[in-house]
Design a protein around this motif. Structure first.
Motif, PDB file in Angstrom:
ATOM      1  N   LEU A   1      87.397 125.383  17.945  1.00 46.42           N
ATOM      2  CA  LEU A   1      88.414 124.345  18.067  1.00 46.42           C
ATOM      3  C   LEU A   1      88.712 123.664  16.735  1.00 46.42           C
ATOM      4  O   LEU A   1      87.843 123.568  15.871  1.00 46.42           O
ATOM      5  CB  LEU A   1      87.951 123.275  19.068  1.00 46.42           C
ATOM      6  CG  LEU A   1      87.618 123.756  20.482  1.00 46.42           C
ATOM      7  CD1 LEU A   1      87.111 122.591  21.324  1.00 46.42           C
ATOM      8  CD2 LEU A   1      88.828 124.403  21.140  1.00 46.42           C
ATOM      9  N   GLY A   2      89.912 123.177  16.616  1.00 49.47           N
ATOM     10  CA  GLY A   2      90.310 122.438  15.426  1.00 49.47           C
ATOM     11  C   GLY A   2      89.999 120.965  15.577  1.00 49.47           C
ATOM     12  O   GLY A   2      90.900 120.117  15.573  1.00 49.47           O
ATOM     13  N   VAL A   3      88.702 120.658  15.757  1.00 48.66           N
ATOM     14  CA  VAL A   3      88.263 119.267  15.893  1.00 48.66           C
ATOM     15  C   VAL A   3      87.090 119.011  14.946  1.00 48.66           C
ATOM     16  O   VAL A   3      86.466 119.950  14.447  1.00 48.66           O
ATOM     17  CB  VAL A   3      87.820 118.951  17.342  1.00 48.66           C
ATOM     18  CG1 VAL A   3      88.969 119.132  18.320  1.00 48.66           C
ATOM     19  CG2 VAL A   3      86.627 119.826  17.753  1.00 48.66           C
ATOM     20  N   ASP A   4      86.806 117.755  14.728  1.00 50.14           N
ATOM     21  CA  ASP A   4      85.652 117.361  13.922  1.00 50.14           C
ATOM     22  C   ASP A   4      84.652 116.691  14.874  1.00 50.14           C
ATOM     23  O   ASP A   4      84.792 115.499  15.174  1.00 50.14           O
ATOM     24  CB  ASP A   4      86.067 116.388  12.821  1.00 50.14           C
ATOM     25  CG  ASP A   4      84.894 116.031  11.903  1.00 50.14           C
ATOM     26  OD1 ASP A   4      83.753 116.410  12.224  1.00 50.14           O
ATOM     27  OD2 ASP A   4      85.126 115.372  10.871  1.00 50.14           O
ATOM     28  N   PRO A   5      83.645 117.435  15.351  1.00 52.78           N
ATOM     29  CA  PRO A   5      82.699 116.907  16.344  1.00 52.78           C
ATOM     30  C   PRO A   5      81.893 115.710  15.847  1.00 52.78           C
ATOM     31  O   PRO A   5      81.287 115.001  16.641  1.00 52.78           O
ATOM     32  CB  PRO A   5      81.774 118.104  16.618  1.00 52.78           C
ATOM     33  CG  PRO A   5      82.532 119.297  16.159  1.00 52.78           C
ATOM     34  CD  PRO A   5      83.340 118.827  14.999  1.00 52.78           C
TER      35      PRO A   5
ATOM     36  N   MET B   1      85.147 114.510  20.146  1.00 50.02           N
ATOM     37  CA  MET B   1      84.137 115.256  20.894  1.00 50.02           C
ATOM     38  C   MET B   1      84.783 115.849  22.152  1.00 50.02           C
ATOM     39  O   MET B   1      85.460 115.153  22.907  1.00 50.02           O
ATOM     40  CB  MET B   1      82.983 114.330  21.288  1.00 50.02           C
ATOM     41  CG  MET B   1      81.961 114.953  22.239  1.00 50.02           C
ATOM     42  SD  MET B   1      81.197 116.480  21.645  1.00 50.02           S
ATOM     43  CE  MET B   1      80.239 115.886  20.261  1.00 50.02           C
ATOM     44  N   VAL B   2      84.602 117.155  22.345  1.00 53.29           N
ATOM     45  CA  VAL B   2      85.147 117.833  23.518  1.00 53.29           C
ATOM     46  C   VAL B   2      83.987 118.195  24.440  1.00 53.29           C
ATOM     47  O   VAL B   2      83.110 118.984  24.085  1.00 53.29           O
ATOM     48  CB  VAL B   2      85.920 119.111  23.125  1.00 53.29           C
ATOM     49  CG1 VAL B   2      86.404 119.840  24.374  1.00 53.29           C
ATOM     50  CG2 VAL B   2      87.092 118.760  22.220  1.00 53.29           C
TER      51      VAL B   2
ATOM     52  N   ASP C   1      78.805 122.799  32.876  1.00 50.16           N
ATOM     53  CA  ASP C   1      79.255 121.788  31.914  1.00 50.16           C
ATOM     54  C   ASP C   1      79.102 122.362  30.508  1.00 50.16           C
ATOM     55  O   ASP C   1      78.277 123.243  30.269  1.00 50.16           O
ATOM     56  CB  ASP C   1      78.476 120.479  32.076  1.00 50.16           C
ATOM     57  CG  ASP C   1      77.011 120.609  31.747  1.00 50.16           C
ATOM     58  OD1 ASP C   1      76.607 120.065  30.712  1.00 50.16           O
ATOM     59  OD2 ASP C   1      76.263 121.248  32.514  1.00 50.16           O
ATOM     60  N   PHE C   2      79.898 121.871  29.600  1.00 50.73           N
ATOM     61  CA  PHE C   2      79.925 122.416  28.247  1.00 50.73           C
ATOM     62  C   PHE C   2      80.297 121.324  27.261  1.00 50.73           C
ATOM     63  O   PHE C   2      80.856 120.285  27.637  1.00 50.73           O
ATOM     64  CB  PHE C   2      80.945 123.554  28.135  1.00 50.73           C
ATOM     65  CG  PHE C   2      82.353 123.137  28.502  1.00 50.73           C
ATOM     66  CD1 PHE C   2      83.202 122.588  27.545  1.00 50.73           C
ATOM     67  CD2 PHE C   2      82.811 123.255  29.805  1.00 50.73           C
ATOM     68  CE1 PHE C   2      84.492 122.172  27.881  1.00 50.73           C
ATOM     69  CE2 PHE C   2      84.108 122.835  30.150  1.00 50.73           C
ATOM     70  CZ  PHE C   2      84.942 122.300  29.179  1.00 50.73           C
ATOM     71  N   LYS C   3      79.994 121.539  25.990  1.00 53.40           N
ATOM     72  CA  LYS C   3      80.449 120.624  24.949  1.00 53.40           C
ATOM     73  C   LYS C   3      80.529 121.369  23.623  1.00 53.40           C
ATOM     74  O   LYS C   3      79.835 122.362  23.407  1.00 53.40           O
ATOM     75  CB  LYS C   3      79.537 119.405  24.835  1.00 53.40           C
ATOM     76  CG  LYS C   3      78.150 119.675  24.322  1.00 53.40           C
ATOM     77  CD  LYS C   3      77.382 118.357  24.171  1.00 53.40           C
ATOM     78  CE  LYS C   3      75.979 118.587  23.646  1.00 53.40           C
ATOM     79  NZ  LYS C   3      75.252 117.309  23.435  1.00 53.40           N
ATOM     80  N   VAL C   4      81.382 120.877  22.750  1.00 52.54           N
ATOM     81  CA  VAL C   4      81.574 121.496  21.448  1.00 52.54           C
ATOM     82  C   VAL C   4      80.329 121.243  20.596  1.00 52.54           C
ATOM     83  O   VAL C   4      79.723 120.176  20.659  1.00 52.54           O
ATOM     84  CB  VAL C   4      82.838 120.928  20.764  1.00 52.54           C
ATOM     85  CG1 VAL C   4      82.678 119.451  20.444  1.00 52.54           C
ATOM     86  CG2 VAL C   4      83.178 121.711  19.511  1.00 52.54           C
TER      87      VAL C   4
END
Length: 232
Positions: free
Chosen positions: A48-52, A58-59, A162-165
């Motif tokens: 993903l194009g995110v900054d965790p 946070m995804v 359940d999941f998370k980046v």
């Protein structure tokens, strides 16, 4: 580097170098390149194009896969006596409270999911050091801390995950088994990716879904064209 086995050579020949596949093509191809004697797990990795590191990027979420995960999920329910019968009827493998808390303190973690009630969390807090590193700590966000314990048990048994980046910006999870049909694999992948899209942070800039790879336990990763997935 060791020599490739006959099956590894066959698998390598089926994947075209540099090619990006549609989700439908990849769902069949991953079956064609898997030669394990056991029912291998199917994994999906979405970059993903995110900054965790930023809390507002946070995804994290939950998804109920249409065809389940193919895994036998061992569920422990920590609850009050009045809820035990409903939890057992819903399919929980272990039901109780103090006796299981003591077992966990003694090192027992032979379970996949723990479901509990809000009123019990005070007792479970002391187990954080044991459950946290193993991803077993109940959490309201994942639906494992709830008043409707029976419903939560049924959802987990039917394929809710359940999941998370992670810190690298990748969401990784298993979405089935190699024994699934190509259509079942495709359906589960679509549902998972659609859920990630719904969770896109408003602060995320640029391309959100950067890459998608599908693989089995022992196979190479197959690169999927994000545009081939409905909703992107």
């Amino acid at each position: 580097m060791g020599k490739l086995t006959k099956n590894q050579k066959l698998a390598a020949e089926k994947i075209e170098a540099g090619k990006v596949y549609t989700l439908k093509e990849a769902s069949q191809l991953v079956k064609d390149i898997t030669f394990t004697k056991f029912d291998a797990s199917l994994d999906i990795d979405v970059r993903l194009g995110v900054d965790p590191r930023k809390a507002n990027q946070m995804v994290r979420g939950v998804v109920s896969l249409p065809h389940g995960t193919g895994k036998q999920v061992r569920v422990l329910v920590l609850c009050t006596p009045d809820v035990e019968a409903a939890a057992k009827e819903a399919g929980a493998d272990y039901v109780g409270l103090d006796e299981y808390i003591e077992k966990i303190k003694g090192g027992w973690t032979d379970i996949d999911v723990i479901i509990t009630m809000p009123s019990i969390m005070g007792k479970i807090g002391a187990l954080g050091r044991i459950l946290g590193p193993r991803g077993l700590m109940p959490n309201p966000k994942s639906g494992t801390v709830t008043m409707d314990v029976a419903k939560a048990v049924k959802e987990v048994k039917q394929g809710k995950i359940d999941f998370k980046v992670d810190k690298s910006g990748i969401v990784h999870t298993s979405i089935g088994k190699i024994s699934f049909t190509a259509d079942q694999i495709c359906d589960n992948a679509k549902e998972f990716i659609a859920t990630i899209i719904k969770l896109k942070p408003t602060t995320a800039k640029g391309t959100y879904i950067k890459s998608i790879y599908l693989s089995s336990t022992m196979s190479k990763g197959i690169k999927i064209d994000p545009k081939s997935v409905d909703g992107i």
